[in-house]
Design a protein around this motif. Structure first.
Motif, PDB file in Angstrom:
ATOM      1  N   GLY A 172     -70.629 -10.425 -34.148  1.00 57.23           N
ATOM      2  CA  GLY A 172     -70.736  -9.393 -33.130  1.00 57.23           C
ATOM      3  C   GLY A 172     -71.928  -9.428 -32.202  1.00 57.23           C
ATOM      4  N   PHE A 173     -72.333 -10.592 -31.702  1.00 56.27           N
ATOM      5  CA  PHE A 173     -73.375 -10.571 -30.693  1.00 56.27           C
ATOM      6  C   PHE A 173     -72.845 -11.198 -29.408  1.00 56.27           C
ATOM      7  CE2 PHE A 173     -74.321 -14.669 -32.818  1.00 56.27           C
ATOM      8  CZ  PHE A 173     -74.279 -15.520 -31.737  1.00 56.27           C
ATOM      9  N   ASN A 174     -73.529 -10.964 -28.313  1.00 56.64           N
ATOM     10  CA  ASN A 174     -73.196 -11.592 -27.040  1.00 56.64           C
ATOM     11  C   ASN A 174     -74.173 -12.723 -26.783  1.00 56.64           C
ATOM     12  OD1 ASN A 174     -71.093  -9.838 -26.425  1.00 56.64           O
ATOM     13  ND2 ASN A 174     -72.497  -8.306 -25.635  1.00 56.64           N
ATOM     14  N   TYR A 175     -73.638 -13.892 -26.475  1.00 53.53           N
ATOM     15  CA  TYR A 175     -74.468 -15.068 -26.253  1.00 53.53           C
ATOM     16  C   TYR A 175     -74.799 -15.204 -24.775  1.00 53.53           C
ATOM     17  CZ  TYR A 175     -75.730 -19.989 -25.793  1.00 53.53           C
ATOM     18  OH  TYR A 175     -76.367 -21.161 -25.495  1.00 53.53           O
ATOM     19  N   ILE A 176     -76.069 -15.279 -24.452  1.00 49.62           N
ATOM     20  CA  ILE A 176     -76.506 -15.512 -23.079  1.00 49.62           C
ATOM     21  C   ILE A 176     -76.767 -17.002 -22.916  1.00 49.62           C
ATOM     22  CG2 ILE A 176     -78.298 -15.026 -21.376  1.00 49.62           C
ATOM     23  CD1 ILE A 176     -78.649 -12.314 -22.608  1.00 49.62           C
ATOM     24  N   ASN A 177     -76.027 -17.634 -22.064  1.00 45.42           N
ATOM     25  CA  ASN A 177     -75.975 -19.082 -21.964  1.00 45.42           C
ATOM     26  C   ASN A 177     -77.357 -19.712 -21.783  1.00 45.42           C
ATOM     27  OD1 ASN A 177     -75.044 -21.661 -21.733  1.00 45.42           O
ATOM     28  ND2 ASN A 177     -74.306 -21.444 -19.646  1.00 45.42           N
ATOM     29  N   GLY A 178     -77.746 -20.508 -22.766  1.00 49.13           N
ATOM     30  CA  GLY A 178     -78.959 -21.304 -22.660  1.00 49.13           C
ATOM     31  C   GLY A 178     -80.250 -20.552 -22.859  1.00 49.13           C
ATOM     32  N   ASN A 179     -80.200 -19.267 -23.189  1.00 49.65           N
ATOM     33  CA  ASN A 179     -81.433 -18.502 -23.267  1.00 49.65           C
ATOM     34  C   ASN A 179     -81.679 -17.896 -24.643  1.00 49.65           C
ATOM     35  OD1 ASN A 179     -82.324 -18.799 -20.583  1.00 49.65           O
ATOM     36  ND2 ASN A 179     -80.786 -17.347 -19.906  1.00 49.65           N
ATOM     37  N   SER A 180     -80.785 -17.038 -25.098  1.00 46.70           N
ATOM     38  CA  SER A 180     -81.061 -16.268 -26.301  1.00 46.70           C
ATOM     39  C   SER A 180     -79.779 -15.666 -26.829  1.00 46.70           C
ATOM     40  CB  SER A 180     -82.062 -15.137 -25.975  1.00 46.70           C
ATOM     41  OG  SER A 180     -81.503 -14.261 -25.008  1.00 46.70           O
TER      42      SER A 180
ATOM     43  N   ASN B   4     -86.668   3.806 -36.168  1.00 40.55           N
ATOM     44  CA  ASN B   4     -87.218   3.444 -37.467  1.00 40.55           C
ATOM     45  C   ASN B   4     -86.214   2.655 -38.309  1.00 40.55           C
ATOM     46  OD1 ASN B   4     -89.717   4.586 -37.037  1.00 40.55           O
ATOM     47  ND2 ASN B   4     -89.271   6.476 -38.133  1.00 40.55           N
ATOM     48  N   TYR B   5     -86.720   1.594 -38.918  1.00 47.31           N
ATOM     49  CA  TYR B   5     -85.978   0.702 -39.810  1.00 47.31           C
ATOM     50  C   TYR B   5     -84.947  -0.156 -39.097  1.00 47.31           C
ATOM     51  CZ  TYR B   5     -88.219   3.587 -43.336  1.00 47.31           C
ATOM     52  OH  TYR B   5     -89.158   4.264 -44.079  1.00 47.31           O
ATOM     53  N   GLU B   6     -85.000  -0.190 -37.777  1.00 49.59           N
ATOM     54  CA  GLU B   6     -84.228  -1.178 -37.047  1.00 49.59           C
ATOM     55  C   GLU B   6     -85.042  -2.460 -37.076  1.00 49.59           C
ATOM     56  OE1 GLU B   6     -83.263  -1.361 -32.466  1.00 49.59           O
ATOM     57  OE2 GLU B   6     -82.124   0.259 -33.415  1.00 49.59           O
ATOM     58  N   GLY B   7     -84.421  -3.589 -37.430  1.00 49.49           N
ATOM     59  CA  GLY B   7     -85.186  -4.821 -37.574  1.00 49.49           C
ATOM     60  C   GLY B   7     -84.488  -6.021 -36.997  1.00 49.49           C
ATOM     61  N   PHE B   8     -85.238  -7.119 -36.855  1.00 49.84           N
ATOM     62  CA  PHE B   8     -84.639  -8.331 -36.289  1.00 49.84           C
ATOM     63  C   PHE B   8     -84.654  -9.499 -37.268  1.00 49.84           C
ATOM     64  CE2 PHE B   8     -89.090  -8.465 -34.908  1.00 49.84           C
ATOM     65  CZ  PHE B   8     -89.475  -9.758 -35.221  1.00 49.84           C
ATOM     66  N   LEU B   9     -85.273  -9.343 -38.439  1.00 53.98           N
ATOM     67  CA  LEU B   9     -85.252 -10.400 -39.452  1.00 53.98           C
ATOM     68  C   LEU B   9     -85.324  -9.751 -40.824  1.00 53.98           C
ATOM     69  CD1 LEU B   9     -87.101 -13.794 -39.406  1.00 53.98           C
ATOM     70  CD2 LEU B   9     -87.229 -12.362 -41.450  1.00 53.98           C
TER      71      LEU B   9
ATOM     72  N   THR C 176     -94.827 -19.871 -42.398  1.00 59.09           N
ATOM     73  CA  THR C 176     -94.939 -19.329 -41.047  1.00 59.09           C
ATOM     74  C   THR C 176     -93.555 -18.923 -40.579  1.00 59.09           C
ATOM     75  OG1 THR C 176     -96.795 -20.817 -40.528  1.00 59.09           O
ATOM     76  CG2 THR C 176     -95.683 -19.755 -38.665  1.00 59.09           C
ATOM     77  N   ILE C 177     -93.460 -17.741 -39.986  1.00 60.89           N
ATOM     78  CA  ILE C 177     -92.245 -17.268 -39.333  1.00 60.89           C
ATOM     79  C   ILE C 177     -92.593 -16.996 -37.869  1.00 60.89           C
ATOM     80  CG2 ILE C 177     -90.611 -15.359 -39.119  1.00 60.89           C
ATOM     81  CD1 ILE C 177     -89.857 -16.945 -41.465  1.00 60.89           C
ATOM     82  N   GLU C 178     -91.755 -17.491 -36.944  1.00 64.98           N
ATOM     83  CA  GLU C 178     -91.962 -17.235 -35.525  1.00 64.98           C
ATOM     84  C   GLU C 178     -90.658 -16.771 -34.887  1.00 64.98           C
ATOM     85  OE1 GLU C 178     -94.390 -20.235 -33.295  1.00 64.98           O
ATOM     86  OE2 GLU C 178     -93.942 -21.457 -35.073  1.00 64.98           O
ATOM     87  N   ALA C 179     -90.764 -15.912 -33.876  1.00 66.60           N
ATOM     88  CA  ALA C 179     -89.585 -15.494 -33.122  1.00 66.60           C
ATOM     89  C   ALA C 179     -90.009 -14.852 -31.818  1.00 66.60           C
ATOM     90  CB  ALA C 179     -88.742 -14.512 -33.928  1.00 66.60           C
ATOM     91  N   TYR C 180     -89.192 -15.054 -30.802  1.00 62.62           N
ATOM     92  CA  TYR C 180     -89.295 -14.280 -29.570  1.00 62.62           C
ATOM     93  C   TYR C 180     -88.308 -13.124 -29.641  1.00 62.62           C
ATOM     94  CZ  TYR C 180     -92.213 -17.335 -26.645  1.00 62.62           C
ATOM     95  OH  TYR C 180     -93.268 -18.040 -26.094  1.00 62.62           O
TER      96      TYR C 180
ATOM     97  N   LYS D 271     -82.769  -8.844 -27.628  1.00 58.76           N
ATOM     98  CA  LYS D 271     -82.510 -10.286 -27.615  1.00 58.76           C
ATOM     99  C   LYS D 271     -83.490 -10.996 -28.551  1.00 58.76           C
ATOM    100  CE  LYS D 271     -81.241 -10.016 -22.695  1.00 58.76           C
ATOM    101  NZ  LYS D 271     -81.797  -8.667 -22.471  1.00 58.76           N
ATOM    102  N   ILE D 272     -83.024 -12.081 -29.142  1.00 59.07           N
ATOM    103  CA  ILE D 272     -83.838 -12.898 -30.043  1.00 59.07           C
ATOM    104  C   ILE D 272     -83.697 -14.354 -29.635  1.00 59.07           C
ATOM    105  CG2 ILE D 272     -84.267 -13.603 -32.429  1.00 59.07           C
ATOM    106  CD1 ILE D 272     -82.972 -11.028 -33.353  1.00 59.07           C
ATOM    107  N   ASP D 273     -84.790 -15.100 -29.709  1.00 60.42           N
ATOM    108  CA  ASP D 273     -84.751 -16.515 -29.354  1.00 60.42           C
ATOM    109  C   ASP D 273     -85.808 -17.268 -30.157  1.00 60.42           C
ATOM    110  OD1 ASP D 273     -83.807 -18.738 -28.051  1.00 60.42           O
ATOM    111  OD2 ASP D 273     -84.902 -18.388 -26.190  1.00 60.42           O
ATOM    112  N   GLU D 274     -85.601 -18.575 -30.296  1.00 61.42           N
ATOM    113  CA  GLU D 274     -86.574 -19.508 -30.874  1.00 61.42           C
ATOM    114  C   GLU D 274     -87.141 -19.005 -32.210  1.00 61.42           C
ATOM    115  OE1 GLU D 274     -87.976 -22.591 -30.083  1.00 61.42           O
ATOM    116  OE2 GLU D 274     -86.384 -22.870 -28.611  1.00 61.42           O
ATOM    117  N   VAL D 275     -86.256 -18.817 -33.171  1.00 60.50           N
ATOM    118  CA  VAL D 275     -86.691 -18.428 -34.520  1.00 60.50           C
ATOM    119  C   VAL D 275     -87.048 -19.688 -35.295  1.00 60.50           C
ATOM    120  CG1 VAL D 275     -86.075 -17.239 -36.645  1.00 60.50           C
ATOM    121  CG2 VAL D 275     -85.207 -16.403 -34.441  1.00 60.50           C
ATOM    122  N   ARG D 276     -88.248 -19.691 -35.847  1.00 61.86           N
ATOM    123  CA  ARG D 276     -88.750 -20.870 -36.562  1.00 61.86           C
ATOM    124  C   ARG D 276     -89.262 -20.461 -37.933  1.00 61.86           C
ATOM    125  NH1 ARG D 276     -92.422 -23.246 -31.487  1.00 61.86           N
ATOM    126  NH2 ARG D 276     -90.665 -23.477 -30.016  1.00 61.86           N
TER     127      ARG D 276
END
Length: 208
Positions: free
Chosen positions: A11-19, A56-61, A44-48, A168-173
């Motif tokens: 259930g996510f929308n993909y933005i072409n080439g970005n995130s 509150n308690y909404e998260g991305f990882l 190490t965890i990284e993300a844009y 939006k989320i991008d470049e998760v390392r």
């Protein structure tokens, strides 16, 4: 590829080439458990992220089992979530646990790309925003994974119920080494080749 093999996309929308854009609070990317992800005394965890709105308690990882409270026996792993206006990274080790307000924290403006990085080394957890250290905390022991072998989720967080990230989320390392401040700052905007030393997870969300 858009996402790695054996990754479930919901259930996510993909933005072409970005995130990946998680809109209307109803999407997540599920990455199956891998034994190599069970880091112990350094990582190490990284993300844009680019936040549309947050509560509150909404998260991305979410890679663990979070229950608020010092000494909570069920708490495991780590994750990023919002609480009291700040993005907090929780970590549970074999000797240390914190409650909501005690976790390392940094702010992120609405509708603005922000790079977050977290490192653990020598029992010190450091949080970076856009390559600058903003908070740190001490932890004893190693990351506590006991009785946990579930998925790594991007775009949601589960405290007592699942709350989805709106943004939006991008470049998760994900690294099994602690990257230094200079490396984090120098490479946060550079596409990796995927074979770097210590890199165990890399989710670019770019067209492929």
């Amino acid at each position: 590829a858009l996402v790695p093999n054996d990754t479930t996309v919901i259930g996510f929308n993909y933005i072409n080439g970005n995130s990946v854009s998680f809109q209307n609070n109803n999407g997540e990317v599920t990455i199956p458990w891998n034994d190599s992800y069970a880091v112990t005394d350094k990582f190490t965890i990284e993300a844009y992220i680019n936040v549309n709105s947050a509560q509150n308690y909404e998260g991305f990882l979410d890679f663990g089992n979070y229950q608020n409270g010092v000494g909570t026996p069920q708490q495991r792993g780590f994750g990023f979530f919002l609480y009291s206006g700040g993005w907090r990274f929780y970590l549970k080790t074999t000797e240390t646990s914190y409650d909501d307000i005690q976790h390392v924290v940094a702010s992120a403006s609405i509708n603005t790309w922000v790079h977050f990085a977290v490192t653990l080394k020598n029992e010190t957890l450091k949080l970076y925003r856009d390559g600058i250290p903003v908070d740190s905390s001490n932890y004893g022991g190693i990351v506590d994974w006991s009785d946990f072998s579930s998925n790594l989720k991007l775009g949601s967080f589960d405290e007592t119920e699942t709350k989805f990230f709106d943004g939006k989320i991008d470049e998760v390392r994900f690294w099994n080494i602690a990257r230094g401040e200079n490396l984090i700052k120098a490479y946060k905007g550079v596409t990796l080749n995927g074979t770097e030393d210590g890199l165990i997870g890399y989710w670019r969300f770019d067209e492929g």
